[in-house]
Design an enzyme around this catalytic site. Structure first.
Site, short mmCIF file in Angstrom:
data_model
loop_
_atom_site.label_atom_id
_atom_site.label_comp_id
_atom_site.label_asym_id
_atom_site.label_seq_id
_atom_site.Cartn_x
_atom_site.Cartn_y
_atom_site.Cartn_z
N HIS A 76 0.87 -1.27 -0.01
CA HIS A 76 -0.17 0.12 -0.19
C HIS A 76 0.95 1.27 -0.10
O HIS A 76 1.55 1.58 1.03
CB HIS A 76 -1.03 -0.08 1.29
CG HIS A 76 -1.74 -1.05 1.23
ND1 HIS A 76 -3.02 -1.03 0.99
CD2 HIS A 76 -1.54 -2.39 1.89
CE1 HIS A 76 -3.66 -2.32 1.36
NE2 HIS A 76 -2.91 -3.32 1.63
N ARG A 78 -0.23 4.47 -0.55
CA ARG A 78 -0.91 5.61 -0.12
C ARG A 78 -0.86 6.71 -1.08
O ARG A 78 -1.21 7.71 -0.62
CB ARG A 78 -0.05 6.07 1.16
CG ARG A 78 0.06 4.98 2.12
CD ARG A 78 -1.22 4.42 2.81
NE ARG A 78 -1.30 3.56 3.60
CZ ARG A 78 -1.92 2.32 4.03
NH1 ARG A 78 -2.85 2.22 3.34
NH2 ARG A 78 -1.78 1.69 4.88
N ASN A 109 -6.92 0.38 -2.17
CA ASN A 109 -7.76 1.12 -1.29
C ASN A 109 -6.96 2.42 -0.81
O ASN A 109 -6.77 2.83 0.30
CB ASN A 109 -7.79 0.21 -0.02
CG ASN A 109 -6.34 -0.03 0.61
OD1 ASN A 109 -5.34 -0.20 0.06
ND2 ASN A 109 -6.36 -0.31 2.05
N HIS A 193 -9.08 -10.10 0.35
CA HIS A 193 -8.71 -9.97 1.63
C HIS A 193 -9.90 -10.84 2.42
O HIS A 193 -11.07 -10.64 2.25
CB HIS A 193 -9.14 -8.66 2.08
CG HIS A 193 -8.90 -8.46 3.74
ND1 HIS A 193 -7.78 -7.55 4.06
CD2 HIS A 193 -9.59 -8.95 4.60
CE1 HIS A 193 -7.75 -7.50 5.31
NE2 HIS A 193 -8.90 -8.25 5.72
N HIS A 241 -2.66 -12.85 3.01
CA HIS A 241 -2.43 -12.71 4.65
C HIS A 241 -3.39 -13.86 5.29
O HIS A 241 -3.81 -13.64 6.11
CB HIS A 241 -2.53 -11.52 5.38
CG HIS A 241 -3.59 -10.60 4.88
ND1 HIS A 241 -4.96 -11.15 4.64
CD2 HIS A 241 -3.75 -9.43 4.54
CE1 HIS A 241 -5.83 -10.25 4.28
NE2 HIS A 241 -5.04 -8.95 3.95
N ASP A 307 2.09 -7.18 2.70
CA ASP A 307 1.07 -6.53 3.08
C ASP A 307 1.70 -5.12 3.76
O ASP A 307 1.05 -4.59 4.83
CB ASP A 307 -0.10 -7.13 3.93
CG ASP A 307 -1.29 -6.43 4.22
OD1 ASP A 307 -1.37 -5.18 3.71
OD2 ASP A 307 -1.85 -6.66 4.76
O1 DOR Z 1 -4.14 -3.92 8.43
C1 DOR Z 1 -4.28 -3.74 7.31
N1 DOR Z 1 -3.92 -2.46 6.73
N2 DOR Z 1 -5.18 -4.40 6.54
C2 DOR Z 1 -5.58 -4.17 5.53
O2 DOR Z 1 -6.26 -5.08 4.66
C3 DOR Z 1 -5.44 -2.78 4.65
C4 DOR Z 1 -4.37 -2.26 5.36
C5 DOR Z 1 -4.00 -0.82 5.12
O3 DOR Z 1 -4.23 -0.51 3.96
O4 DOR Z 1 -3.65 0.01 5.90
ZN ZN Z 2 -3.29 -5.21 2.24
#
Ligand code: DOR
Ligand code: ZN
Length: 454
Positions: A76, A78, A109, A193, A241, A307
């Site tokens: 991720h 961001r 996301n 997920h 995960h 992750d």
């Molecule tokens: O702990 C998590 N953080 N699980 C997720 O599925 C998303 C992720 C996030 O984007 O921070």
């Molecule tokens: Zn993730």
């Protein structure tokens, strides 16, 4: 099959055509570490592997070990939407490069989430000229009318079956079979997920990782996986995960691809009391963690993925129930595991399959193996070069790591297409990383493989 360009007519393995460079060192080939020479052509592909007698420039690594660079199919970064104090595409991909990861799978996301073709194009534009390594972009299939267009432009789909960071709603489980059928017809890899929110315990205000594990228990994963196992054969399914040895056994017996993360393999719900180790799915109790690690060591977990989910340090210091879930990890994943290899707690062959070869194959990429026709995305590792994880030296601006002080072996050199992007453990490249999509010629599975979705 990958075209073999190796020519043996001159009694050696020298390729024809102009070479960029020849690397000489040791590599894991044919089930053992052996001295090799790897010829890299002008396009940055591996031209041949063996004894090479042409006059291209040589780089001698002696006893040091040349490995394929890793693929981390779950990160991720961001962008867009931030918070930039946690990560950006430049910082996250520089961390990946230094940590030995040459391709990242970037999750959708973000803010806004990648649910439309416009959002996907916006994210691709942010990668161009700013990424240290290659990036594969996942899209989220929540907007039905966008799915077809996204399938033609994205690198994969990510389906969230439960709310998590940036995801407020998840599909009803009753809708899942229809969604999986449609995604199977669109052919892209689909990562899921898998937690079923109906199995979350209605405990208010969890205060520690131990409470968090009780709140989002392993049975929520089990129930979500139930909804996936009857998906169509053609679906290129991958479960993100996985946290328990029970799920490892079930997914393995069904031939489904899945990953485990370094934090679920190495940390338990008692590794910290505050929200820094709050993550979805949660860290599990120590006996469960130990069983997961044992399964990984036995080679029963096909893929290792970080992750990597950084959040600003100040937000991770909020009261537990309000703090965001997720831990950083892209830069430390391979170095932590190389240290386990050095300690003889993990076979190098297992690390190469889980971090390099299989994730690349799942994403249809010509990387992850030292073989002719593959891109020369390679690492040089000196197993004597031990270090400790120090968050202040990592590239993520989030500024902390759940592995602070852990032993690690960072690669000394990282080549992308035969060009050094990391030297002496420092990123020395320019941001030439590009957006990649699956190339189906490289996602073939070996004959007789039980894996589905080929
Ligand atoms: O702990 C998590 N953080 N699980 C997720 O599925 C998303 C992720 C996030 O984007 O921070
Ligand atoms: Zn993730």
């Amino acid at each position: 099959m990958v075209p073999a360009r190796r020519l043996r007519s001159r009694g050696d393995d020298s390729p024809r055509g102009t070479l960029r460079t020849i690397l000489s060192g040791r590599a894991w080939l044919g089930g053992r570490l052996q001295s090799v020479e790897i010829a890299i052509d002008e396009d940055g592909r591996i031209a041949s592997v063996g004894k090479i007698r042409t006059g291209a420039p040589r780089e001698e690594f002696g006893e040091r070990v040349i490995l394929p660079s890793a693929t981390d199919l779950h990160v991720h970064l961001r962008e867009p939407g931030g918070p930039a104090e946690a990560e950006t595409i430049p910082s996250g991909t520089a961390g990946a490069a230094v940590g030995g990861v040459g391709l990242v799978g970037e999750m959708p996301n973000t803010l806004p989430p990648v649910v439309t073709l416009d959002a996907l194009h916006d994210k691709a534009a942010r990668v161009a000229g700013r990424a240290a390594v290659d990036v594969l972009l996942y899209a989220s299939p929540t907007v039905a009318r966008e799915r077809g267009a996204l399938a033609r432009a994205a690198g994969g789909f990510k389906v969230y079956l439960s709310p998590t960071t940036g995801i407020a709603d998840a599909p009803e489980l009753a809708e899942v079979p229809g969604l999986l059928r449609e995604l199977a017809s669109l052919q892209l890899p689909v990562a899921v997920h898998a937690e079923d929110p109906r199995r979350f315990a209605g405990r208010d205000a969890p205060k520690t990782p131990v409470d968090w594990n009780r709140h989002r228990p392993a049975r929520a994963e089990e129930a979500a996986v139930d909804a996936l196992l009857d998906g169509p054969e053609a679906l290129r399914l991958h479960v993100a995960h996985v946290t328990t040895a029970g799920e490892v056994e079930r997914l393995r017996s069904r031939g489904v691809s899945f990953e485990a993360t370094p934090h679920h393999l190495l940390l338990s719900d008692r590794s910290g009391d505050d929200a820094r180790t709050k993550v979805n799915p949660p860290l599990r109790p120590e006996p469960e963690r130990a069983r997961l690690w044992a399964a990984f060591r036995r080679g029963e977990i096909p893929i290792l993925a970080s992750d990597h989910a950084p959040h600003p340090a100040n937000e991770k210091a909020w009261p537990f129930d309000r703090a965001p879930s997720g831990v950083p990890g892209v830069e430390t994943m391979v170095p932590l595991m190389l240290a386990r290899v050095r300690a003889q707690e993990l076979d190098l062959a297992t690390l190469l399959l889980t971090a390099c070869e299989r994730p690349a194959r799942w994403l249809g990429q010509p990387i992850g193996r030292i073989a002719p026709g593959h891109r020369a995305n390679l690492l040089v590792v000196d197993f004597r070069r031990r270090a400790k994880v120090e968050a202040r030296r990592l590239h993520s601006p989030c500024g902390w790591s759940p592995f602070e002080g852990w032993e690690a072996i960072f690669p000394e050199v990282h080549y992308r297409d035969g060009v050094r992007i990391v030297d002496g453990g420092e990123w020395v490249g320019s941001p030439t990383g590009r957006v990649v999509r699956p190339e189906f010629a490289f996602s073939e599975r070996p004959a007789g493989s039980p894996e589905r979705g080929s």
